[in-house]
Scaffold this motif. Structure first.
Motif, PDB file in Angstrom:
ATOM      1  N   LYS A 121       0.764  -1.117  -0.039  1.00  0.00           N
ATOM      2  CA  LYS A 121       0.131  -0.125   0.111  1.00  0.00           C
ATOM      3  C   LYS A 121       0.634   1.266   0.004  1.00  0.00           C
ATOM      4  CE  LYS A 121      -4.318  -1.262   1.940  1.00  0.00           C
ATOM      5  NZ  LYS A 121      -5.460  -1.094   2.920  1.00  0.00           N
ATOM      6  N   SER A 122       2.091   1.218   0.447  1.00  0.00           N
ATOM      7  CA  SER A 122       2.830   2.400   0.514  1.00  0.00           C
ATOM      8  C   SER A 122       3.287   2.756  -0.949  1.00  0.00           C
ATOM      9  CB  SER A 122       4.124   1.974   1.207  1.00  0.00           C
ATOM     10  OG  SER A 122       4.892   1.027   0.411  1.00  0.00           O
ATOM     11  N   GLY A 123       2.828   2.159  -1.920  1.00  0.00           N
ATOM     12  CA  GLY A 123       3.284   2.474  -3.253  1.00  0.00           C
ATOM     13  C   GLY A 123       4.662   1.945  -3.836  1.00  0.00           C
ATOM     14  N   LYS A 124       5.438   1.514  -2.774  1.00  0.00           N
ATOM     15  CA  LYS A 124       6.809   1.015  -3.245  1.00  0.00           C
ATOM     16  C   LYS A 124       6.744  -0.393  -4.203  1.00  0.00           C
ATOM     17  CE  LYS A 124       9.041   2.640   0.994  1.00  0.00           C
ATOM     18  NZ  LYS A 124       9.760   2.128   2.234  1.00  0.00           N
ATOM     19  N   GLU A 125       7.463  -0.532  -4.744  1.00  0.00           N
ATOM     20  CA  GLU A 125       7.658  -1.802  -5.572  1.00  0.00           C
ATOM     21  C   GLU A 125       7.512  -2.905  -4.848  1.00  0.00           C
ATOM     22  OE1 GLU A 125      10.139  -4.180  -9.012  1.00  0.00           O
ATOM     23  OE2 GLU A 125      10.746  -2.475  -8.378  1.00  0.00           O
ATOM     24  N   GLN A 126       8.293  -2.939  -3.752  1.00  0.00           N
ATOM     25  CA  GLN A 126       8.165  -4.150  -2.687  1.00  0.00           C
ATOM     26  C   GLN A 126       8.672  -3.821  -1.407  1.00  0.00           C
ATOM     27  OE1 GLN A 126      10.630  -7.234  -4.599  1.00  0.00           O
ATOM     28  NE2 GLN A 126      12.476  -6.702  -3.231  1.00  0.00           N
ATOM     29  N   GLU A 127       8.123  -4.602  -0.242  1.00  0.00           N
ATOM     30  CA  GLU A 127       8.664  -4.437   0.972  1.00  0.00           C
ATOM     31  C   GLU A 127       8.968  -5.680   1.758  1.00  0.00           C
ATOM     32  OE1 GLU A 127       6.315  -0.280   2.156  1.00  0.00           O
ATOM     33  OE2 GLU A 127       5.879  -2.037   3.159  1.00  0.00           O
ATOM     34  N   ILE A 128       9.960  -5.677   2.801  1.00  0.00           N
ATOM     35  CA  ILE A 128      10.408  -7.002   3.433  1.00  0.00           C
ATOM     36  C   ILE A 128       9.589  -7.001   4.867  1.00  0.00           C
ATOM     37  CG2 ILE A 128      12.437  -8.191   4.231  1.00  0.00           C
ATOM     38  CD1 ILE A 128      13.938  -7.016   2.030  1.00  0.00           C
ATOM     39  N   VAL A 129       9.146  -8.092   5.182  1.00  0.00           N
ATOM     40  CA  VAL A 129       8.721  -8.180   6.551  1.00  0.00           C
ATOM     41  C   VAL A 129       9.699  -9.424   7.293  1.00  0.00           C
ATOM     42  CG1 VAL A 129       6.711  -9.181   7.840  1.00  0.00           C
ATOM     43  CG2 VAL A 129       6.411  -7.914   5.607  1.00  0.00           C
ATOM     44  N   PHE A 130       9.944  -9.090   8.417  1.00  0.00           N
ATOM     45  CA  PHE A 130      10.603 -10.307   9.151  1.00  0.00           C
ATOM     46  C   PHE A 130       9.725 -10.860  10.155  1.00  0.00           C
ATOM     47  CE2 PHE A 130      14.044  -7.394   7.571  1.00  0.00           C
ATOM     48  CZ  PHE A 130      15.276  -8.271   7.568  1.00  0.00           C
ATOM     49  N   ILE A 131       9.687 -12.194  10.351  1.00  0.00           N
ATOM     50  CA  ILE A 131       8.928 -13.084  11.074  1.00  0.00           C
ATOM     51  C   ILE A 131       9.898 -13.802  11.907  1.00  0.00           C
ATOM     52  CG2 ILE A 131       6.984 -12.787   9.418  1.00  0.00           C
ATOM     53  CD1 ILE A 131       7.939 -15.509   8.633  1.00  0.00           C
ATOM     54  N   PRO A 132       9.203 -14.312  13.202  1.00  0.00           N
ATOM     55  CA  PRO A 132       9.977 -15.232  14.025  1.00  0.00           C
ATOM     56  C   PRO A 132      10.486 -16.394  13.234  1.00  0.00           C
ATOM     57  CG  PRO A 132       7.849 -14.415  15.136  1.00  0.00           C
ATOM     58  CD  PRO A 132       7.833 -13.886  13.687  1.00  0.00           C
ATOM     59  N   GLN A 133      11.566 -17.082  13.731  1.00  0.00           N
ATOM     60  CA  GLN A 133      12.132 -18.281  13.108  1.00  0.00           C
ATOM     61  C   GLN A 133      11.173 -19.394  12.982  1.00  0.00           C
ATOM     62  OE1 GLN A 133      15.289 -18.267  11.400  1.00  0.00           O
ATOM     63  NE2 GLN A 133      14.376 -19.889  10.543  1.00  0.00           N
ATOM     64  N   LYS A 134      10.534 -19.729  14.135  1.00  0.00           N
ATOM     65  CA  LYS A 134       9.808 -20.973  14.315  1.00  0.00           C
ATOM     66  C   LYS A 134       8.515 -20.478  13.513  1.00  0.00           C
ATOM     67  CE  LYS A 134      10.837 -22.075  18.988  1.00  0.00           C
ATOM     68  NZ  LYS A 134      10.190 -22.348  20.283  1.00  0.00           N
ATOM     69  N   VAL A 135       8.035 -19.524  13.040  1.00  0.00           N
ATOM     70  CA  VAL A 135       6.870 -19.437  12.129  1.00  0.00           C
ATOM     71  C   VAL A 135       7.464 -19.382  10.922  1.00  0.00           C
ATOM     72  CG1 VAL A 135       5.011 -17.512  11.369  1.00  0.00           C
ATOM     73  CG2 VAL A 135       5.626 -17.769  13.935  1.00  0.00           C
ATOM     74  N   ALA A 136       8.586 -18.714  10.608  1.00  0.00           N
ATOM     75  CA  ALA A 136       9.114 -19.011   9.334  1.00  0.00           C
ATOM     76  C   ALA A 136       9.189 -20.435   8.928  1.00  0.00           C
ATOM     77  CB  ALA A 136      10.468 -18.190   8.998  1.00  0.00           C
ATOM     78  N   ASP A 137       9.692 -21.252   9.779  1.00  0.00           N
ATOM     79  CA  ASP A 137      10.015 -22.778   9.357  1.00  0.00           C
ATOM     80  C   ASP A 137       8.641 -23.383   9.211  1.00  0.00           C
ATOM     81  OD1 ASP A 137      12.499 -22.384  10.004  1.00  0.00           O
ATOM     82  OD2 ASP A 137      12.608 -22.844  11.965  1.00  0.00           O
ATOM     83  N   ARG A 138       7.658 -23.066  10.225  1.00  0.00           N
ATOM     84  CA  ARG A 138       6.416 -23.919   9.744  1.00  0.00           C
ATOM     85  C   ARG A 138       5.562 -23.513   8.387  1.00  0.00           C
ATOM     86  NH1 ARG A 138       5.623 -22.598  15.307  1.00  0.00           N
ATOM     87  NH2 ARG A 138       3.932 -21.170  14.720  1.00  0.00           N
ATOM     88  N   LEU A 139       5.850 -22.192   8.351  1.00  0.00           N
ATOM     89  CA  LEU A 139       5.541 -21.419   6.857  1.00  0.00           C
ATOM     90  C   LEU A 139       6.100 -22.088   5.723  1.00  0.00           C
ATOM     91  CD1 LEU A 139       3.551 -19.441   5.273  1.00  0.00           C
ATOM     92  CD2 LEU A 139       5.435 -17.670   5.760  1.00  0.00           C
ATOM     93  N   ARG A 140       7.309 -22.348   5.705  1.00  0.00           N
ATOM     94  CA  ARG A 140       7.970 -23.070   4.767  1.00  0.00           C
ATOM     95  C   ARG A 140       7.621 -24.303   4.369  1.00  0.00           C
ATOM     96  NH1 ARG A 140      12.752 -22.668   6.658  1.00  0.00           N
ATOM     97  NH2 ARG A 140      12.839 -20.628   6.392  1.00  0.00           N
ATOM     98  N   GLU A 141       7.505 -25.042   5.746  1.00  0.00           N
ATOM     99  CA  GLU A 141       7.094 -26.607   5.319  1.00  0.00           C
ATOM    100  C   GLU A 141       5.709 -26.529   4.839  1.00  0.00           C
ATOM    101  OE1 GLU A 141       6.582 -30.355   8.531  1.00  0.00           O
ATOM    102  OE2 GLU A 141       7.161 -28.524   9.047  1.00  0.00           O
ATOM    103  N   TYR A 142       4.671 -25.759   5.378  1.00  0.00           N
ATOM    104  CA  TYR A 142       3.259 -25.782   4.867  1.00  0.00           C
ATOM    105  C   TYR A 142       3.221 -25.147   3.339  1.00  0.00           C
ATOM    106  CZ  TYR A 142      -1.489 -24.229   4.187  1.00  0.00           C
ATOM    107  OH  TYR A 142      -2.778 -24.330   3.777  1.00  0.00           O
TER     108      TYR A 142
END
Length: 259
Positions: A121-142
């Motif tokens: 929504k900011s109008g930029k081409e892209q932005e980066i979100v940092f998430i907790p490591q455990k959530v990142a591992d489960r998200l990648r597996e899913y």
């Protein structure tokens, strides 16, 4: 000076401004008249001190959002047993993401703890979100289980369906939960944990989560402002005020010269 001239002048200098800006400029002009009355002429009549003008430039009603407690959010996530729904809640509460951004995530957007938000929504081409490591591992597996191609959406459900899932999760703990409540919680919890603004921006979707300051600068957070910042604001309040008054007087001189 008649109230009609004051109203005409205020309409000129606030033309095209929002309600809050109109209220601020009316307050500055009224304060300037009070300054003249208290310091130069006790019989001076403040032309802004009329019920009609006060009603026209009355302050807007501010909405006070209820910020969820950490224990409540933890219970909501713990009671959500379905992996997909739990990941959606954790991304909003842990990464400060909007529900629309969560639903647009694709397999190729996952880079370890970083998530790429495309066309934010900011109008930029892209932005980066940092998430907790455990959530990142489960998200990648899913995501690897559900997505066949890198461009496949991780959560292929509609916006309305996601809102219903979030609302249902809130009812399990007896509250009315909306998706953006979790984003507010993320910003508030990070600020209460003594995060610096730079670290908060880095850990929560760039500058997007720092923009709505009402999420962060609530009463408990305001008390944590440094003494140096408070001193700076107090010392410069008079300069800021009189600079605004100078602009008003310049505008008023132009207004008078038009007659």
């Amino acid at each position: 000076m008649s109230s009609e001239k004051i109203l005409q002048f205020l309409n000129i200098v606030t033309d095209g401004c929002n309600a809050q800006t109109k209220r601020v400029r009316f307050s500055h002009l009224s304060s300037f008249f009070n300054f003249l009355k208290n310091n130069l002429d006790l019989n001076f009549q403040n032309s802004c001190d009329l019920p009609m003008l006060r009603k026209l430039f009355q302050p807007t009603v501010t909405i006070s959002w209820t910020i969820l407690e950490k224990e409540t959010v933890d219970e909501i996530i713990f009671r959500t047993t379905k992996v997909r729904n739990r990941l959606i809640l954790e991304l909003m509460a842990g990464g400060g993401m909007r529900i629309g951004e969560v639903l647009k995530l694709r397999l190729c957007d996952i880079q370890d703890r970083k998530l790429i938000i495309r066309a934010p929504k900011s109008g930029k081409e892209q932005e980066i979100v940092f998430i907790p490591q455990k959530v990142a591992d489960r998200l990648r597996e899913y995501a690897r289980q559900k997505c066949e191609n890198p461009n496949d959406r991780i959560f292929p459900i509609s916006y309305e369906a996601a809102r219903i899932k979030v609302s249902k999760a809130g009812r399990m703990v007896g509250i009315h939960l909306r998706p953006h409540d979790l984003r507010r919680f993320c910003a508030t919890f990070a600020s209460r944990s003594a995060f610096t603004m730079k670290l908060l921006a880095k850990s929560s979707s760039g500058t997007r989560i720092c923009r709505p300051l009402r999420f962060i600068l609530e009463k408990s957070v305001t008390q944590k402002l440094s003494d140096g910042l408070k001193t700076y604001m107090l010392n410069n309040a008079r300069v800021i005020f009189f600079s605004e008054i100078t602009l008003f007087l310049k505008g008023y001189n132009l207004y008078i010269s038009g007659f």
